[in-house]
Scaffold this active site. Structure first.
Site, PDB file in Angstrom:
ATOM      1  N   HIS A  37       5.603  11.276 -25.554  1.00 12.18           N
ATOM      2  CA  HIS A  37       5.999  10.684 -26.837  1.00 12.18           C
ATOM      3  C   HIS A  37       4.924   9.729 -27.349  1.00 12.18           C
ATOM      4  O   HIS A  37       4.561   9.756 -28.537  1.00 12.18           O
ATOM      5  CB  HIS A  37       7.332   9.940 -26.650  1.00 12.18           C
ATOM      6  N   GLU A  38       4.385   8.886 -26.455  1.00 14.02           N
ATOM      7  CA  GLU A  38       3.362   7.924 -26.874  1.00 14.02           C
ATOM      8  C   GLU A  38       2.059   8.636 -27.249  1.00 14.02           C
ATOM      9  O   GLU A  38       1.389   8.252 -28.224  1.00 14.02           O
ATOM     10  CB  GLU A  38       3.109   6.910 -25.755  1.00 14.02           C
ATOM     11  N   HIS A  94       2.262  10.033 -30.763  1.00  8.92           N
ATOM     12  CA  HIS A  94       2.003   9.089 -31.853  1.00  8.92           C
ATOM     13  C   HIS A  94       0.533   9.131 -32.271  1.00  8.92           C
ATOM     14  O   HIS A  94       0.204   9.090 -33.454  1.00  8.92           O
ATOM     15  CB  HIS A  94       2.356   7.662 -31.413  1.00  8.92           C
ATOM     16  N   GLU A 112       9.288   7.936 -35.201  1.00  9.52           N
ATOM     17  CA  GLU A 112       9.796   8.058 -33.838  1.00  9.52           C
ATOM     18  C   GLU A 112      10.386   9.449 -33.599  1.00  9.52           C
ATOM     19  O   GLU A 112      10.189  10.055 -32.534  1.00  9.52           O
ATOM     20  CB  GLU A 112      10.858   6.995 -33.571  1.00  9.52           C
TER      21      GLU A 112
END
Length: 230
Positions: A83-84, A87, A105
């Site tokens: 997920h990070e 980004h 998000e």
């Protein structure tokens, strides 16, 4: 970052090595994704109870030990770090200004789940992490803000969103020739564990209530007054 320099784990620390292995696998299995191979990913692990992780656009990744302590397994950790990374790949550059951050998000959850799937992670564990966080908040009596007041999606909505994305992620695992998933679905295990926990809690509450009632029914003995002698 300067504020964390005294709390960085050494690279030989077991916790650092666990996180490094996850990051390296995510990067290696997704090197065909535009942007991932071009970035020099650098991992920093911060010894802090904060349940947090973030990555700068230049690839410097900060993971807090509090996150490691709050995941059930490597699969949850892989999704969260995916997920990070997402980004950065999506060019979000951490511009979390309302009201767009919830959208960012959700996008990072979708792409992060795909990155994890290509790394042959059990993507079904992704939604369980947020269910755990939701349950922990309720257990500790933390107030639940309406989602429109928050810059991030609620834990509950996040879990539901991921559950809708998991079938597609499972297909990606198949396309990547990942080994078949063994064992029961972690989402089912979580529900069964929570059901057992709640049942045991209700029994304990009932036992406490019965003991109090029995105590209240005990006769109170009258003490005879002892005369004072002067």
């Amino acid at each position: 970052m300067e504020e964390f320099k005294n709390d960085m784990l050494p690279k030989k620390d077991a916790r650092y090595l666990i996180i490094k292995d996850v990051v390296c696998r995510l990067i290696e299995c997704n090197k065909d994704v535009p942007g991932i191979s071009e970035i020099n990913w650098v991992l920093h692990v911060v010894d802090s109870p904060d349940i947090n992780a973030f990555v700068f656009p230049n690839g410097r990744m900060f993971v807090f030990t509090g996150l490691l302590n709050n995941v059930t397994d490597i699969h949850q950790l892989s999704f969260l770090l995916g997920h990070e990374i997402a980004h950065v790949v999506l060019g979000h550059a951490f511009l979390f200004d309302r009201p767009y951050s919830r959208t960012l998000e959700a996008e990072a959850d979708k792409i992060g789940l795909q990155l994890a799937a290509k790394a042959c992670v059990d993507v079904r564990a992704s939604s369980v992490f947020w269910q755990q966080m939701e349950f922990a908040d309720r257990l500790h009596g933390h107030p639940k803000l309406p989602e429109w007041l928050s810059t991030h999606p609620s834990h509950e909505n996040r879990a539901e969103h991921l559950d809708r994305l998991i079938p597609q992620a499972l297909k990606i695992r198949e396309i990547c020739n990942c080994p078949p998933l063994s064992g029961p679905d972690p989402r089912l295990l979580f529900k069964l564990n929570m059901k057992h926990f709640l049942e045991e809690s209700e029994k304990e509450d009932l036992n406490i209530t019965v003991k109090r009632q029995k105590t209240d029914m005990l006769p109170i003995q009258k003490k005879e007054q002892v005369p004072l002698h002067t």
